[in-house]
Write a protein that holds these residues in place. Sequence first.
Motif, PDB file in Angstrom:
ATOM      1  N   GLN A 189       0.837  -1.241  -0.012  1.00  0.00           N
ATOM      2  CA  GLN A 189      -0.068   0.070   0.054  1.00  0.00           C
ATOM      3  C   GLN A 189       0.878   0.732  -0.058  1.00  0.00           C
ATOM      4  N   GLU A 207       0.350   4.108  -1.068  1.00  0.00           N
ATOM      5  CA  GLU A 207       0.103   4.830  -0.371  1.00  0.00           C
ATOM      6  C   GLU A 207       0.221   5.674   1.089  1.00  0.00           C
ATOM      7  N   TYR A 262     -11.748   2.578  -1.411  1.00  0.00           N
ATOM      8  CA  TYR A 262     -11.862   1.484   0.146  1.00  0.00           C
ATOM      9  C   TYR A 262     -13.589   1.143   0.951  1.00  0.00           C
TER      10      TYR A 262
END
Length: 90
Positions: free
Chosen positions: A17, A19, A89
């Motif tokens: 991930q 980010e 998400y």
Amino acid sequence: MSGSARKLERTPEVAGQPELAFIAAMIGAAFTETDNERIIAIGLGQIPSTCRLAADIQQAVDIARSVKDRLKLVDEIWRTFNHYPSRPYE
């Protein structure tokens, strides 16, 4: 994080991930750094330079450099990146 940024340890929560690593690095850098572009550069240092996120962030920085009016900046950012889901998400 003065001078040089250290790479974040890749914990299971961050691995895969980018980010999260990018945002965490920028938050940490913001405590000591005052230059917005330097803060972004520190965040970019935590993710692969060849990933789509890095390319999109650089494109957003380029847009921000070229557009001086804040409302026009928001419009241009939205126009450029509106192909992404607004809530990825969910």
